[in-house]
Design a protein around this motif. Structure first.
Motif, PDB file in Angstrom:
ATOM      1  N   ASP A 137       0.816  -1.215   0.000  1.00  0.00           N
ATOM      2  CA  ASP A 137       0.000   0.000   0.000  1.00  0.00           C
ATOM      3  C   ASP A 137       0.855   1.273   0.000  1.00  0.00           C
ATOM      4  OD1 ASP A 137      -2.499  -1.457   0.267  1.00  0.00           O
ATOM      5  OD2 ASP A 137      -1.853  -1.868   2.329  1.00  0.00           O
ATOM      6  N   ALA A 138       2.145   1.143  -0.267  1.00  0.00           N
ATOM      7  CA  ALA A 138       3.058   2.289  -0.187  1.00  0.00           C
ATOM      8  C   ALA A 138       2.674   3.408  -1.135  1.00  0.00           C
ATOM      9  CB  ALA A 138       4.495   1.832  -0.476  1.00  0.00           C
ATOM     10  N   ASP A 139       1.957   3.075  -2.235  1.00  0.00           N
ATOM     11  CA  ASP A 139       1.634   4.096  -3.230  1.00  0.00           C
ATOM     12  C   ASP A 139       0.359   4.859  -2.910  1.00  0.00           C
ATOM     13  OD1 ASP A 139       0.001   1.858  -3.602  1.00  0.00           O
ATOM     14  OD2 ASP A 139      -0.262   2.272  -5.744  1.00  0.00           O
ATOM     15  N   LEU A 140      -0.326   4.537  -1.825  1.00  0.00           N
ATOM     16  CA  LEU A 140      -1.547   5.260  -1.474  1.00  0.00           C
ATOM     17  C   LEU A 140      -1.222   6.720  -1.173  1.00  0.00           C
ATOM     18  CD1 LEU A 140      -3.348   2.677   0.831  1.00  0.00           C
ATOM     19  CD2 LEU A 140      -4.140   3.483  -1.406  1.00  0.00           C
ATOM     20  N   ALA A 141      -1.949   7.633  -1.816  1.00  0.00           N
ATOM     21  CA  ALA A 141      -1.710   9.062  -1.662  1.00  0.00           C
ATOM     22  C   ALA A 141      -2.848   9.706  -0.874  1.00  0.00           C
ATOM     23  CB  ALA A 141      -1.589   9.718  -3.038  1.00  0.00           C
ATOM     24  N   MET A 142      -2.693  10.971  -0.530  1.00  0.00           N
ATOM     25  CA  MET A 142      -3.757  11.688   0.166  1.00  0.00           C
ATOM     26  C   MET A 142      -5.013  11.741  -0.691  1.00  0.00           C
ATOM     27  SD  MET A 142      -2.116  14.770   2.422  1.00  0.00           S
ATOM     28  CE  MET A 142      -3.684  14.947   3.264  1.00  0.00           C
ATOM     29  N   GLN A 143      -4.854  11.833  -2.004  1.00  0.00           N
ATOM     30  CA  GLN A 143      -6.020  11.805  -2.890  1.00  0.00           C
ATOM     31  C   GLN A 143      -6.767  10.489  -2.757  1.00  0.00           C
ATOM     32  OE1 GLN A 143      -6.903  14.433  -5.239  1.00  0.00           O
ATOM     33  NE2 GLN A 143      -8.798  13.282  -5.480  1.00  0.00           N
ATOM     34  N   ASP A 144      -6.040   9.376  -2.566  1.00  0.00           N
ATOM     35  CA  ASP A 144      -6.689   8.079  -2.362  1.00  0.00           C
ATOM     36  C   ASP A 144      -7.465   8.049  -1.060  1.00  0.00           C
ATOM     37  OD1 ASP A 144      -5.662   6.772  -4.725  1.00  0.00           O
ATOM     38  OD2 ASP A 144      -3.716   6.744  -3.729  1.00  0.00           O
ATOM     39  N   TYR A 145      -6.895   8.651  -0.005  1.00  0.00           N
ATOM     40  CA  TYR A 145      -7.604   8.689   1.271  1.00  0.00           C
ATOM     41  C   TYR A 145      -8.881   9.514   1.155  1.00  0.00           C
ATOM     42  CZ  TYR A 145      -4.358   6.131   4.200  1.00  0.00           C
ATOM     43  OH  TYR A 145      -3.620   5.115   4.787  1.00  0.00           O
ATOM     44  N   LEU A 146      -8.865  10.495   0.278  1.00  0.00           N
ATOM     45  CA  LEU A 146     -10.070  11.273   0.026  1.00  0.00           C
ATOM     46  C   LEU A 146     -11.069  10.483  -0.825  1.00  0.00           C
ATOM     47  CD1 LEU A 146     -11.391  14.095   0.353  1.00  0.00           C
ATOM     48  CD2 LEU A 146     -10.309  14.715  -1.811  1.00  0.00           C
ATOM     49  N   ASP A 147     -10.577   9.882  -1.921  1.00  0.00           N
ATOM     50  CA  ASP A 147     -11.477   9.189  -2.859  1.00  0.00           C
ATOM     51  C   ASP A 147     -12.010   7.878  -2.297  1.00  0.00           C
ATOM     52  OD1 ASP A 147     -11.062  11.229  -4.663  1.00  0.00           O
ATOM     53  OD2 ASP A 147      -9.486  10.176  -5.768  1.00  0.00           O
ATOM     54  N   LEU A 148     -11.093   7.040  -1.797  1.00  0.00           N
ATOM     55  CA  LEU A 148     -11.506   5.729  -1.290  1.00  0.00           C
ATOM     56  C   LEU A 148     -12.061   5.799   0.131  1.00  0.00           C
ATOM     57  CD1 LEU A 148      -8.477   3.588  -2.551  1.00  0.00           C
ATOM     58  CD2 LEU A 148     -10.741   3.785  -3.578  1.00  0.00           C
ATOM     59  N   GLY A 149     -11.804   6.926   0.813  1.00  0.00           N
ATOM     60  CA  GLY A 149     -12.261   7.088   2.185  1.00  0.00           C
ATOM     61  C   GLY A 149     -13.521   7.922   2.281  1.00  0.00           C
ATOM     62  N   VAL A 150     -13.363   9.231   2.411  1.00  0.00           N
ATOM     63  CA  VAL A 150     -14.510  10.120   2.644  1.00  0.00           C
ATOM     64  C   VAL A 150     -15.500  10.077   1.485  1.00  0.00           C
ATOM     65  CG1 VAL A 150     -15.219  12.492   3.047  1.00  0.00           C
ATOM     66  CG2 VAL A 150     -13.127  11.627   4.100  1.00  0.00           C
ATOM     67  N   ARG A 151     -15.008  10.252   0.265  1.00  0.00           N
ATOM     68  CA  ARG A 151     -15.923  10.307  -0.876  1.00  0.00           C
ATOM     69  C   ARG A 151     -16.668   8.996  -1.085  1.00  0.00           C
ATOM     70  NH1 ARG A 151     -12.249  13.649  -5.319  1.00  0.00           N
ATOM     71  NH2 ARG A 151     -13.115  15.727  -4.869  1.00  0.00           N
ATOM     72  N   ALA A 152     -15.980   7.884  -0.910  1.00  0.00           N
ATOM     73  CA  ALA A 152     -16.645   6.584  -1.069  1.00  0.00           C
ATOM     74  C   ALA A 152     -17.758   6.416  -0.054  1.00  0.00           C
ATOM     75  CB  ALA A 152     -15.615   5.461  -0.942  1.00  0.00           C
ATOM     76  N   ALA A 153     -17.507   6.823   1.183  1.00  0.00           N
ATOM     77  CA  ALA A 153     -18.525   6.700   2.232  1.00  0.00           C
ATOM     78  C   ALA A 153     -19.707   7.628   1.965  1.00  0.00           C
ATOM     79  CB  ALA A 153     -17.898   7.007   3.589  1.00  0.00           C
ATOM     80  N   VAL A 154     -19.418   8.881   1.598  1.00  0.00           N
ATOM     81  CA  VAL A 154     -20.492   9.835   1.311  1.00  0.00           C
ATOM     82  C   VAL A 154     -21.341   9.354   0.138  1.00  0.00           C
ATOM     83  CG1 VAL A 154     -20.977  12.173   0.486  1.00  0.00           C
ATOM     84  CG2 VAL A 154     -19.311  11.813   2.310  1.00  0.00           C
ATOM     85  N   ASP A 155     -20.690   8.895  -0.927  1.00  0.00           N
ATOM     86  CA  ASP A 155     -21.435   8.403  -2.097  1.00  0.00           C
ATOM     87  C   ASP A 155     -22.320   7.223  -1.724  1.00  0.00           C
ATOM     88  OD1 ASP A 155     -20.245  10.328  -3.624  1.00  0.00           O
ATOM     89  OD2 ASP A 155     -18.780   8.998  -4.572  1.00  0.00           O
ATOM     90  N   HIS A 156     -21.818   6.348  -0.876  1.00  0.00           N
ATOM     91  CA  HIS A 156     -22.588   5.176  -0.475  1.00  0.00           C
ATOM     92  C   HIS A 156     -23.855   5.589   0.281  1.00  0.00           C
ATOM     93  CE1 HIS A 156     -22.497   0.824  -0.446  1.00  0.00           C
ATOM     94  NE2 HIS A 156     -22.848   0.789   0.836  1.00  0.00           N
ATOM     95  N   LEU A 157     -23.730   6.591   1.140  1.00  0.00           N
ATOM     96  CA  LEU A 157     -24.885   7.038   1.916  1.00  0.00           C
ATOM     97  C   LEU A 157     -25.882   7.792   1.047  1.00  0.00           C
ATOM     98  CD1 LEU A 157     -23.227   8.262   5.258  1.00  0.00           C
ATOM     99  CD2 LEU A 157     -24.239   6.056   4.723  1.00  0.00           C
ATOM    100  N   THR A 158     -25.407   8.625   0.141  1.00  0.00           N
ATOM    101  CA  THR A 158     -26.327   9.393  -0.698  1.00  0.00           C
ATOM    102  C   THR A 158     -27.053   8.494  -1.699  1.00  0.00           C
ATOM    103  OG1 THR A 158     -24.476   9.952  -2.171  1.00  0.00           O
ATOM    104  CG2 THR A 158     -25.052  11.536  -0.453  1.00  0.00           C
ATOM    105  N   LYS A 159     -26.391   7.468  -2.202  1.00  0.00           N
ATOM    106  CA  LYS A 159     -27.058   6.537  -3.120  1.00  0.00           C
ATOM    107  C   LYS A 159     -28.175   5.763  -2.426  1.00  0.00           C
ATOM    108  CE  LYS A 159     -23.132   5.879  -6.245  1.00  0.00           C
ATOM    109  NZ  LYS A 159     -22.074   4.924  -6.700  1.00  0.00           N
ATOM    110  N   ALA A 160     -28.054   5.631  -1.101  1.00  0.00           N
ATOM    111  CA  ALA A 160     -29.079   4.926  -0.336  1.00  0.00           C
ATOM    112  C   ALA A 160     -30.206   5.856   0.112  1.00  0.00           C
ATOM    113  CB  ALA A 160     -28.459   4.259   0.884  1.00  0.00           C
ATOM    114  N   GLY A 161     -30.133   7.128  -0.290  1.00  0.00           N
ATOM    115  CA  GLY A 161     -31.246   8.016  -0.008  1.00  0.00           C
ATOM    116  C   GLY A 161     -30.975   9.173   0.916  1.00  0.00           C
ATOM    117  N   ALA A 162     -29.792   9.271   1.518  1.00  0.00           N
ATOM    118  CA  ALA A 162     -29.499  10.389   2.411  1.00  0.00           C
ATOM    119  C   ALA A 162     -29.337  11.669   1.584  1.00  0.00           C
ATOM    120  CB  ALA A 162     -28.237  10.112   3.211  1.00  0.00           C
ATOM    121  N   GLN A 163     -30.152  12.683   1.884  1.00  0.00           N
ATOM    122  CA  GLN A 163     -30.060  13.944   1.152  1.00  0.00           C
ATOM    123  C   GLN A 163     -28.891  14.785   1.643  1.00  0.00           C
ATOM    124  OE1 GLN A 163     -32.167  14.630  -1.509  1.00  0.00           O
ATOM    125  NE2 GLN A 163     -32.777  12.498  -1.144  1.00  0.00           N
TER     126      GLN A 163
END
Length: 549
Positions: free
Chosen positions: A253-279
């Protein structure tokens, strides 16, 4: 431009890694540079040298001798009182010798002062079985058996260190005693597991709470035990609660960047919740997770993604211009040294980070334990917070390098230079209300540094200052004594108030800041609705699998 890690040859990197084993991960070159700057300027100041010679014989102030290490009555008797006074005089003299030497870089002076205090504390009479009257009395009382026990404890600890397991095994286990709030893993990717906790109320607010903890530690500090669980408290207030559990990175995992922590972390979680109906979502970030959540919030605001109902930051910095004593360890020499260490293994080991944190509070985290364990023969009782603290995580090489360079060295976020998706972001774009918590004795995120958020945002900010440290202050559950707090609100467009003035104007309030925050969240939320059935297929029961990595 995206920051790139410093690189050297393999031989240099391996040499620096080996050297780090003897320096607690600190760069010798950084220390030597600071010492040279200070010593050359002091040698060129004969008047200051004369003043220092006189200063040694001045009587200390009452507050200067109120050191808790010498609070025991035995230290007030001759000759131990003379030893204590001489030790404290040496501390006073060293502070004077490293303070405001004309021409010395202030950061270099602070580094020299810090290093000297570590050496002084090492040779404190408190740490000697022969000079510490408390240890002497215990040894006479127990006929030396305390020293025998202490020797056994030292051998046990030394053997564990050689085996690569420096911390004592705890009786508290994850999933059994710790992180036991019922829930399910509803999302898993290369970097995170997203946990949803089972609601306990018949009605819930339509806005779920998403918690982003720091990736430097396991998430369950916020779900420690049944009675000390922030996620359980929020769940019982009528909120759906979700938390990110970060993967503990390995060499691959040495190549994981801060952009990955944003995309695979916060953004992935937010997208998952909004797709399930959270406004909209109440977003919460703790420590480094708070810094990342602030970055994500600014990027969402820049892109017109109006999904955040509120933003809560817990002991999180967005401005790194005054990071406290931790900043003494972060300069170009130190970062390059760390990058060489990480290049040989792909990540920074937890124990390589722990050295610097322990030095920040060496009296509490090193020497007091030496006295208690090895001289008095007492083991510190096992407790849940100690068990969590020993369950540390690693830092992937690329991300950690970017974090140090872009935050500590460049302070890019506060200066409006930080980029997400190759475009700059600005904290002033955040329009949702913010609830910001700092703790008074925080050695990781000093409260005055956390407070600078109010200077960098143009929205309503409720600022809360709680008694306690980086972890203990945040874990201020209702009913816990000794955790009063101060609270104030800065409205959008209101004039800025300096941190010292803010402190003077706001009085202490009894009770838990958790309750204060819950009232704030209720006020920012929509009317409660009937509890919805879960839209997510459970992948595994909480606490998931990444927490065991």
């Amino acid at each position: 431009m995206t920051a790139t890690p410093h690189t050297t040859g393999k031989i240099d990197a391996r040499w620096h890694t080996a050297l780090a084993q003897f320096t607690a991960g600190l760069s010798p070159a950084a220390l030597a540079t600071a010492y040279l700057d200070w010593s050359l300027h002091l040698m060129a100041s004969p008047e200051r040298q004369a003043a220092l010679a006189r200063f040694w014989f001045e009587e200390p102030m009452a507050e200067e001798i109120a050191d808790p290490r010498f609070a025991a009555p035995e230290w007030q008797k001759f000759p131990f009182n003379i030893m204590a006074q001489n030790f404290l005089s040496a501390h006073r003299w060293w502070d004077a010798a490293t303070c405001k030497i004309p021409g010395v870089d202030p950061k270099h002076a602070s580094i020299v002062n810090f290093a000297g205090r570590q050496l002084l504390d090492m040779w404190s009479p408190v740490n000697s079985a022969f000079l510490n009257p408390v240890v002497r009395s215990r040894t006479i009382e127990e006929h030396g058996t305390n020293l025998v026990r202490g020797a056994r404890y030292w051998i046990d600890d030394f053997n564990r260190m050689l085996a690569g397991h420096p911390r004592r095994e705890s009786q508290f286990k994850v999933g059994k005693d710790l992180a036991i709030t019922p829930g399910d893993v509803i999302l898993r990717n290369r970097l995170i597991e997203l946990i949803r906790y089972h609601p306990t109320t018949s009605k819930v607010h339509p806005e779920p709470i998403l918690i982003v903890p720091a990736w430097i530690m396991k998430y369950y500090v916020l779900d420690l035990t049944e009675t000390r669980s922030l996620v359980a408290f929020l769940r019982d207030q009528g909120f759906e609660v979700y938390v990110i559990s970060w993967k503990n990175p390995r060499a691959e995992d040495a190549d994981l960047a801060m952009q990955d922590y944003l995309d695979l972390g916060v953004r992935a979680a937010v997208d998952h919740l909004t797709k399930a109906g959270a406004q909209q979502i109440h977003a919460v970030g703790y420590c480094l997770g708070g810094t990342l959540m602030a970055i994500a919030a600014a990027a969402m605001a820049r892109d017109g993604h109006d999904v955040l109902r509120s933003l809560t930051l817990l002991a999180a910095q967005v401005d790194f211009s005054e990071p406290g004593e931790l900043g003494l360890f972060i300069n170009e020499s130190q970062v390059a040294f760390l990058e060489d260490m990480m290049a040989t293994q792909g990540y920074l080991k937890a124990d390589q980070m722990a050295g610097a944190f322990q030095l920040l509070r060496s009296n509490d985290l090193i020497w007091s334990r030496v006295v208690r364990h090895y001289l008095l023969g007492e083991r510190t009782p096992d407790n849940p917070l100690m068990a969590w603290n020993a369950d540390a995580t690693r830092m992937p090489a690329r991300m950690h390098s970017e974090y140090l360079r872009r935050m500590f060295l460049g302070n890019d976020l506060a200066k409006g230079r930080f980029t997400v998706d190759d475009e700059t972001i600005a904290l002033t774009d955040i329009r949702c209300p913010i609830y910001c918590v700092a703790t008074e004795t925080d050695h990781v995120s000093p409260w005055t540094s956390v407070y600078r958020l109010l200077l960098l945002t143009d929205t309503d900010v409720s600022f809360v200052l709680c008694n306690g440290g980086h972890n203990g202050g945040i874990l201020s559950e209702p009913g816990r004594e000794g955790r009063p707090f101060r609270a104030g609100e800065k409205r959008e467009g209101a004039p800025h108030i300096a941190s010292g003035d803010w402190y003077a104007r706001h009085t202490l309030e009894d009770g838990s800041w958790w309750v204060h925050w819950a009232h704030w969240l209720h006020a920012k939320s929509g009317d409660q609705i009937d509890r919805r059935s879960s839209q997510f297929k459970p992948l595994a029961p909480a606490p998931g699998s990444y927490v065991f990595g």
